[in-house]
Design an enzyme around this catalytic site. Structure first.
Site, PDB file in Angstrom:
ATOM      1  N   ARG A 134      15.032 -18.963 -28.256  1.00 22.59           N
ATOM      2  CA  ARG A 134      16.473 -19.097 -28.440  1.00 22.59           C
ATOM      3  C   ARG A 134      17.177 -17.859 -27.898  1.00 22.59           C
ATOM      4  O   ARG A 134      16.673 -16.738 -28.015  1.00 22.59           O
ATOM      5  CB  ARG A 134      16.772 -19.248 -29.935  1.00 22.59           C
ATOM      6  CG  ARG A 134      18.230 -19.552 -30.294  1.00 22.59           C
ATOM      7  CD  ARG A 134      18.679 -20.890 -29.797  1.00 22.59           C
ATOM      8  NE  ARG A 134      19.872 -21.348 -30.517  1.00 22.59           N
ATOM      9  CZ  ARG A 134      20.671 -22.313 -30.079  1.00 22.59           C
ATOM     10  NH1 ARG A 134      20.422 -22.903 -28.914  1.00 22.59           N
ATOM     11  NH2 ARG A 134      21.713 -22.694 -30.782  1.00 22.59           N
ATOM     12  N   THR A 420      21.212 -30.962 -23.163  1.00 20.25           N
ATOM     13  CA  THR A 420      19.915 -30.408 -23.493  1.00 20.25           C
ATOM     14  C   THR A 420      18.877 -31.315 -22.847  1.00 20.25           C
ATOM     15  O   THR A 420      19.217 -32.367 -22.312  1.00 20.25           O
ATOM     16  CB  THR A 420      19.759 -30.348 -25.037  1.00 20.25           C
ATOM     17  OG1 THR A 420      20.813 -29.546 -25.567  1.00 20.25           O
ATOM     18  CG2 THR A 420      18.437 -29.778 -25.495  1.00 20.25           C
ATOM     19  N   ASP A 460      27.385 -21.742 -30.360  1.00 23.05           N
ATOM     20  CA  ASP A 460      26.715 -22.396 -31.476  1.00 23.05           C
ATOM     21  C   ASP A 460      26.860 -21.597 -32.770  1.00 23.05           C
ATOM     22  O   ASP A 460      26.507 -22.083 -33.847  1.00 23.05           O
ATOM     23  CB  ASP A 460      25.227 -22.596 -31.179  1.00 23.05           C
ATOM     24  CG  ASP A 460      24.966 -23.863 -30.385  1.00 23.05           C
ATOM     25  OD1 ASP A 460      25.920 -24.624 -30.139  1.00 23.05           O
ATOM     26  OD2 ASP A 460      23.807 -24.100 -30.000  1.00 23.05           O
ATOM     27  N   SER A 485      20.482 -23.788 -34.287  1.00 25.04           N
ATOM     28  CA  SER A 485      20.342 -24.903 -33.364  1.00 25.04           C
ATOM     29  C   SER A 485      20.002 -26.170 -34.134  1.00 25.04           C
ATOM     30  O   SER A 485      19.571 -26.110 -35.289  1.00 25.04           O
ATOM     31  CB  SER A 485      19.230 -24.598 -32.355  1.00 25.04           C
ATOM     32  OG  SER A 485      18.919 -25.733 -31.570  1.00 25.04           O
ATOM     33  N   SER A 486      20.180 -27.318 -33.460  1.00 20.78           N
ATOM     34  CA  SER A 486      19.713 -28.596 -34.010  1.00 20.78           C
ATOM     35  C   SER A 486      18.537 -29.145 -33.212  1.00 20.78           C
ATOM     36  O   SER A 486      18.063 -30.252 -33.508  1.00 20.78           O
ATOM     37  CB  SER A 486      20.847 -29.625 -34.019  1.00 20.78           C
ATOM     38  OG  SER A 486      21.855 -29.244 -34.920  1.00 20.78           O
ATOM     39  N   GLY A 507      22.883 -32.404 -28.934  1.00 24.11           N
ATOM     40  CA  GLY A 507      23.654 -31.594 -29.859  1.00 24.11           C
ATOM     41  C   GLY A 507      23.191 -31.827 -31.290  1.00 24.11           C
ATOM     42  O   GLY A 507      22.006 -32.055 -31.549  1.00 24.11           O
TER      43      GLY A 507
END
Length: 600
Positions: A134, A420, A460, A485-486, A507
């Site tokens: 990340r 993504t 984010d 994050s998801s 997302g």
């Protein structure tokens, strides 16, 4: 489908280069010659690639293989990874090759300017490892980064600025995973993407549509010069697009390792591009040089007879999926039809409960205490499940209080938008990799440097550091912190062996997409492709979402009668998964995108 033999590697890569030109797309690039007719060796390839060229949702059937398989969001990326697997590479080797190609051919979604989460299962040691790639906030980042006169600035103003760019992490994470589980030489894994960047690829319908719809990308001169014609028109479908700058960047990283990206010319170019934006950022060469991906223990929890594993925080994805599945285990959903009114209601209510907890408690665990064990405790989830009314929606749900924190935590309302990608791979030895990577919104920050786009992942974070009651928000901006994050790359285990690898872009909706697909395979008995293709639905503790243009439309009135605020939305989920069975591998690619499952 047969892959070209190992002895014809050069021919194989020549074949890959012309694949996009074999789809029937017109070649209209006046600045580059049209590709030559495909050699005979590509005949077997054309059958697999051509159907994926069609725009819109296409029918898919499960793909089966005996020895290895890879699924990615673009046929050329899948082909690159499958070639590595065919030549004896490991799952992580193949994922690296695929990600480098995705940087080129799917720039709206991911790339070396972004970050990633990787979940890896090693067959020999029967162990699982996760890798946190990340992005991190610059050392100069402060809590008021996106505040002006005491109020948050407009979301898109933050996105389209140098202030949104975090230190990219995907390369460092891939290098760390390669050191642990790679077999092939690092440099060789970059060869497919380098060749494609130099020789070109055809613009797909999805890339063209994304370019056509994106106006902010046109405002960045370097990006506009690459992605649009001189009149500012998006390159049409079939345009033969070359990226020599990216080829040179990848060549340096292939030769010198990830340090070529985090130190020296490339790092300096990134910092300079961020600084010269109209709204400059504060990223420094020291931030770049100091980045480190992290090995983390996987987050695993039982679900019926299975064990569901994924990335721990700072990702909220697997944690929320685990909560949803175990909440739903207290309901009759497994005995209901997948698209029934009752099933959609129960699934949506479970999503409300999981998202309520996520918004209060999950952030970078180096900065805040995330009560993970309490959040997945069976007794806690049983209490949460008891809140579901089988005939009426509860609307927006408050968080639970798994560890006595609710009174001191504020709610995070940060947006997570769907650009993504996800890659899954299983190699001949039975090693499994599930990786989700991202540059955040479509085309990220829109800052284009050395042939690739930079992320906007710092949006984010919560723009406000405290909520209306003055309580600190766990996901507030802090120097060096990783935004929540998801992303939910996951591997499902049964009796100590992997049985499923899954993940998705989308997302915050990733959580619902992945939970739906796991439920589809494990509880509803669907094959992986059918589970992926199932219309998307669920709630993120706001309205209830139904995938637009699907059979779910017929449920809208019934859900509204149960108290749901229903919205029909586009849900281009991009789910990719592999199921490991006693008789072989079964793969699925989301029909909402252009991906491809391939194996042998």
């Amino acid at each position: 489908m047969k892959l070209i033999g190992k002895g014809t590697a050069l021919t194989a890569w020549l074949a890959v280069l012309v694949l996009a030109g074999c789809t029937g797309w017109p070649i209209v690039d006046g600045q580059a010659s049209a590709p030559q007719e495909a050699p005979a060796a590509t005949a077997a390839f054309k059958e697999d690639i051509a159907p994926e060229a069609a725009s819109g949702r296409v029918a898919r059937h499960v793909v089966r293989a005996k020895d290895y398989m890879l699924v990615s969001a673009h046929p050329l990326a899948t082909r690159a990874g499958a070639r590595i697997l065919a030549d004896g590479g490991t799952a992580i080797d193949a994922v690296i090759a695929s990600q480098m190609v995705l940087t080129l051919v799917e720039p709206q979604s991911s790339g070396i300017g972004g970050g990633a989460f990787i979940v890896s299962y090693d067959k020999a040691s029967q162990t699982m490892q996760t890798y946190d790639g990340r992005e991190t906030a610059p050392a100069a980042a402060r809590a008021d980064r996106y505040m002006q006169e005491g109020a948050p600035i407009e979301f898109w103003d933050a996105v389209h600025s140098g202030l949104s760019v975090g230190v990219p992490g995907v390369l460092h994470a891939l290098a760390l995973a390669h050191a642990d589980h790679g077999r092939m030489d690092w440099a060789s894994l970059f060869a497919p993407a380098i060749t494609l960047a130099e020789e070109g690829f055809a613009v797909t319908p999805r890339l063209h549509t994304s370019l056509e719809a994106n106006h902010a990308l046109r405002d960045q001169p370097d990006a506009a010069a690459y992605f649009y014609d001189p009149a500012g028109r998006a390159w049409p479908v079939g345009h033969w697009l070359r990226n020599p700058a990216l080829a040179q960047t990848l060549r340096l990283i292939a030769q010198d390792g990830p340090q070529a990206f985090y130190r020296g010319r490339i790092a300096e170019d990134i910092v300079a591009a961020v600084a010269r934006h109209a709204v400059p950022g504060d990223l420094t060469v020291a931030d770049m040089a100091g980045y480190r991906a992290l090995r983390r223990e996987p987050l695993c929890a039982p679900y019926k007879v299975y064990e569901v594993c994924g990335m721990p925080p700072p990702s909220s994805g697997p944690l929320a999926v685990i909560q949803m599945l175990n909440i739903l285990s207290h309901t009759p959903i497994s005995s209901l039809a997948p698209q029934s009114l009752a099933a959609v209601h129960l699934f949506s209510e479970a999503g409300r409960l999981a998202f309520a907890d996520r918004d209060y408690y999950v952030a970078d665990p180096a900065y805040v205490d995330v009560p993970v064990e309490a959040m997945i405790s069976p007794s806690y989830l049983a209490l949460r499940a008891a809140l579901i009314n089988p005939t009426k929606s509860q609307g927006s749900m408050p968080p639970g209080d798994p560890a006595g924190m609710r009174a001191v935590r504020g709610r995070d309302n940060s947006a997570e938008l769907p650009s993504t990608t996800h890659v899954v791979a299983v190699d001949r030895a039975g090693n499994v990799v599930s990786m989700t990577s991202s540059i955040e919104t479509a085309f990220g920050s829109k800052i284009f440097v050395d042939g690739f786009l930079l992320n906007n992942q710092l949006t984010d974070f919560s723009f406000a550091s405290v909520d209306a009651q003055g309580r600190p928000v766990a996901n507030r901006i802090e120097a060096g912190k990783r935004p929540r994050s998801s992303m939910a790359p996951m591997i499902v285990m049964h009796q100590g062996q992997p049985v499923m690898a899954i993940g998705a872009p989308g997302g915050a909706a990733i959580i619902n997409y992945v939970a739906k697909t796991i439920l589809g395979v494990l509880d509803w008995g669907l094959d992986i492709q059918a589970a992926i293709s199932l219309p998307n639905f669920g709630s993120r503790n706001r309205h209830t979402e139904l995938e637009r243009g699907t059979s779910l439309h017929s449920l809208a009135a019934g859900l509204q009668a149960m108290g749901h605020e229903v919205r029909e939305v586009d849900a281009t989920s991009g789910l990719h998964g592999i199921v490991l069975t006693p008789s072989g591998l079964e793969g699925g690619a989301d029909p909402r995108r252009e991906g491809l499952a391939m194996g042998e």
